[in-house]
Write a protein that holds these residues in place. Structure first.
Motif, PDB file in Angstrom:
ATOM      1  N   ARG A  82      -8.456  -2.554   4.786  1.00 35.32           N
ATOM      2  CA  ARG A  82      -7.185  -1.882   4.517  1.00 35.32           C
ATOM      3  C   ARG A  82      -6.104  -2.941   4.368  1.00 35.32           C
ATOM      4  O   ARG A  82      -6.301  -4.107   4.718  1.00 35.32           O
ATOM      5  CB  ARG A  82      -6.835  -0.890   5.628  1.00 35.32           C
ATOM      6  N   ALA A  83      -4.961  -2.530   3.867  1.00 35.93           N
ATOM      7  CA  ALA A  83      -3.887  -3.484   3.574  1.00 35.93           C
ATOM      8  C   ALA A  83      -3.457  -4.245   4.824  1.00 35.93           C
ATOM      9  O   ALA A  83      -3.248  -5.468   4.788  1.00 35.93           O
ATOM     10  CB  ALA A  83      -2.693  -2.744   2.967  1.00 35.93           C
ATOM     11  N   GLU A  84      -3.326  -3.538   5.934  1.00 33.19           N
ATOM     12  CA  GLU A  84      -2.913  -4.180   7.178  1.00 33.19           C
ATOM     13  C   GLU A  84      -3.905  -5.261   7.599  1.00 33.19           C
ATOM     14  O   GLU A  84      -3.522  -6.347   8.060  1.00 33.19           O
ATOM     15  CB  GLU A  84      -2.794  -3.122   8.275  1.00 33.19           C
ATOM     16  N   ASP A  97       0.876  -1.172   0.000  1.00 33.11           N
ATOM     17  CA  ASP A  97       0.000   0.000   0.000  1.00 33.11           C
ATOM     18  C   ASP A  97       0.912   1.220   0.000  1.00 33.11           C
ATOM     19  O   ASP A  97       1.509   1.562   1.018  1.00 33.11           O
ATOM     20  CB  ASP A  97      -0.906  -0.007   1.229  1.00 33.11           C
ATOM     21  N   ARG A  98       1.021   1.877  -1.151  1.00 30.21           N
ATOM     22  CA  ARG A  98       1.980   2.976  -1.301  1.00 30.21           C
ATOM     23  C   ARG A  98       1.390   4.330  -0.929  1.00 30.21           C
ATOM     24  O   ARG A  98       1.966   5.363  -1.252  1.00 30.21           O
ATOM     25  CB  ARG A  98       2.486   3.011  -2.747  1.00 30.21           C
ATOM     26  N   GLY A  99       0.263   4.342  -0.255  1.00 27.81           N
ATOM     27  CA  GLY A  99      -0.380   5.605   0.081  1.00 27.81           C
ATOM     28  C   GLY A  99       0.437   6.474   1.014  1.00 27.81           C
ATOM     29  O   GLY A  99       0.453   7.700   0.888  1.00 27.81           O
ATOM     30  N   SER A 146       2.558  -5.174   5.532  1.00 26.12           N
ATOM     31  CA  SER A 146       1.748  -4.309   4.681  1.00 26.12           C
ATOM     32  C   SER A 146       2.339  -2.915   4.686  1.00 26.12           C
ATOM     33  O   SER A 146       3.085  -2.537   5.592  1.00 26.12           O
ATOM     34  CB  SER A 146       0.298  -4.265   5.179  1.00 26.12           C
ATOM     35  N   ASP A 194       4.197   0.474   2.543  1.00 26.99           N
ATOM     36  CA  ASP A 194       5.003   1.002   1.446  1.00 26.99           C
ATOM     37  C   ASP A 194       6.191   0.085   1.163  1.00 26.99           C
ATOM     38  O   ASP A 194       7.333   0.385   1.527  1.00 26.99           O
ATOM     39  CB  ASP A 194       5.475   2.410   1.822  1.00 26.99           C
TER      40      ASP A 194
END
Length: 506
Positions: free
Chosen positions: A425-427, A62-64, A233, A235
């Motif tokens: 969410r990614a986590e 997740d690169r947010g 999870s 970046d």
């Protein structure tokens, strides 16, 4: 912008009153109707990797934000403690983090983690131990090195251990004056029996036995890669991260040389009898009281929990809906409706159903456990008997009557509406699929979740109630003054079901 144009734009997006037929609001929450909820869990393919030692890793990029979360979970906890080792699993986890690691003393380790702007935590519960790294992506590599050092080379600094022991002694003294803590301790003893691992509690004697050698010994015996899993999870580049994890964790042995098992393959410290399915009845059923005068009383009602051989047991799906109907967090809760909304007897009621899975394979001993069905509430002392009788009445109603279809539909939709939150969410995605691995839960469980709930009928729910609820073999434990057992409304019903109130040892 002119006022006319502004109103025109507003009208395009916000209907004026009367432009849409108002939806009637039902009189009761169980009469609410929802649009069908169809949610497909994200596919697990492409998220699972394996290190050289077979250790599974789940990575969800997740690169947010430039942040990374890494969790190492082990199937080790309180259940692995031998008699006399009460609290040792939690102490080992806490001191692995706080007692220094590798070449770093405790202060040096704390300072370096702080300098990285990272956070590393370690904790343990009944069936698992987790180490968590939260880090910025630029500091991830060094954070992973420190995480590995804590996992493999904890120093268990003696001064830090003694400081932690003193803190535990003070906390234990405070617990003796905490009605909730007293209720919890005595409840576990009455429901599971004094010899059960569930009933063992931290004592001054067990605290005194904690020392560096005891912590190091528990670490050597139980902290292995067998059954462990890693979730990551944030970046990251998945392949690059897995390659780095393999360098740091790929040599982690699946079983330490000192680890011992009994002939049936149970982890050391876990009694053989806990592997066998058991009836839900409590070990010491009846109406028990602890005399603690005060402005509030508290009670717990229930018995040991259901045990299943499979995650796909039809009775398990039915029990999920039954639990939602009795006291779920959604729109349907019979106990909340009766106790709070209709009769005003409590401001909070909490109900817990264990849905544990029992396995007998040697490699799956980590899944054995003994859960419980418990209703907990707090109320005014003079309302305790009446509140307890309402709980008993509602449990009996589930045994006696089929649940109406509209109530089942609302409960089902409440469960389905919460399913997306488990993967929001990614986590959460990485953690959910890693937990599947840790518990032996097939990933397909989530794919059939909706289908299985839709298949449950009213007859299935009543059968689950008859199979898993034992109101006459339950524990009712009340902590409060004499008013908490006064002969108010409901007293005779409770006495007929559970016998006369008796003093518990709390």
């Amino acid at each position: 912008m002119s006022r006319v144009l502004a109103l025109a734009l507003l009208a395009a997006v916000v209907p004026f009153p009367g432009s849409v037929a108002a939806q009637a609001i039902p009189e009761r929450p169980e009469d609410l109707r929802f649009a069908p909820s169809v949610f497909e869990p994200p596919p697990v393919s492409g998220l699972r990797f394996e290190l050289g030692n077979g250790l599974p890793v789940y990575v969800v990029p997740d690169r947010g934000l430039p942040l990374v979360d890494v969790v190492v979970a082990l199937p080790v906890g309180d259940r692995n403690e031998a008699p006399g080792e009460d609290g040792l699993a939690s102490m080992t986890a806490a001191m692995a983090r706080r007692g220094g690691a590798g070449e770093s003393g405790p202060d040096e380790l704390d300072d370096e983690i702080d300098a990285l702007g990272a956070r590393i935590q370690a904790s343990s519960s009944w069936g698992r131990t987790v180490l968590v790294l939260d880090s910025g992506s630029e500091a991830l590599d060094r954070g992973l090195e420190l995480l590995a050092s804590i996992l493999f080379e904890p120093r268990f600094d003696e001064a830090r251990v003694e400081q932690a022991k003193e803190n535990l002694r003070v906390s234990l003294l405070a617990e003796a004056d905490d009605p909730r803590a007293v209720l919890e301790r005595e409840w576990l003893r009455l429901v599971h029996g004094p010899a059960s691992p569930r009933s063992r509690r931290l004592t001054q004697a067990s605290i005194a036995a904690f020392d560096r050698d005891a912590l190091a010994r528990f670490h050597r015996r139980h902290w292995s890669s067998r059954g462990a899993v890693i979730a990551a999870s944030g970046d990251v580049d998945a392949e690059a991260l897995v390659a780095r994890l393999d360098e740091l964790f790929g040599g982690w042995e699946p079983r330490p040389p000192e680890a011992a098992e009994d002939p049936k393959g149970l982890p050391q410290g876990l009694p053989v009898e806990s592997a066998e399915p058991a009836a839900p009845a409590a070990v010491s059923p009846g109406w028990w009281t602890i005399d603690r005068p005060g402005t509030q009383a508290a009670l717990a009602f229930g018995h040991r929990g259901a045990l299943f051989d499979s995650w796909d047991d039809p009775g398990r799906w039915a029990l999920m809906l039954l639990a939602e109907i009795l006291d779920g967090p959604g729109a349907v809760s019979r106990l909340r409706s009766r106790l709070q909304l209709e009769e005003g007897l409590t401001y909070r009621v909490l109900t817990h159903f264990s849905l544990d899975i029992v396995t007998t394979a040697t490699d799956s001993g980590r899944n054995r456990g003994m859960g419980e069905f418990r209703v907990f509430l707090e109320t005014a002392p003079e309302s305790t008997v009446e509140a307890a009788s309402v709980v008993l009445e509602e449990v009996r109603r589930l045994l006696r009557d089929e649940v109406p279809e509209n109530e089942i539909a609302t409960a089902r939709q409440s469960l389905l509406a919460r399913l997306p939150l488990l993967f929001d969410r990614a986590e959460a995605i990485a953690g959910r699929y890693a937990e599947d691995e840790l518990l032996g839960r097939p990933h397909e469980y989530w794919a059939v979740y909706r289908e299985r709930l839709l298949a449950v009928t009213a007859a299935d729910i009543r059968e689950a109630a008859r199979r898993f609820l034992e109101p006459e073999e339950s524990v009712l434990l009340v902590i409060g003054g004499r008013k908490a057992t006064s002969r108010d409304r409901g007293f005779d019903e409770l006495r007929d079901a559970l016998g006369d109130p008796r003093a518990a040892s709390g």
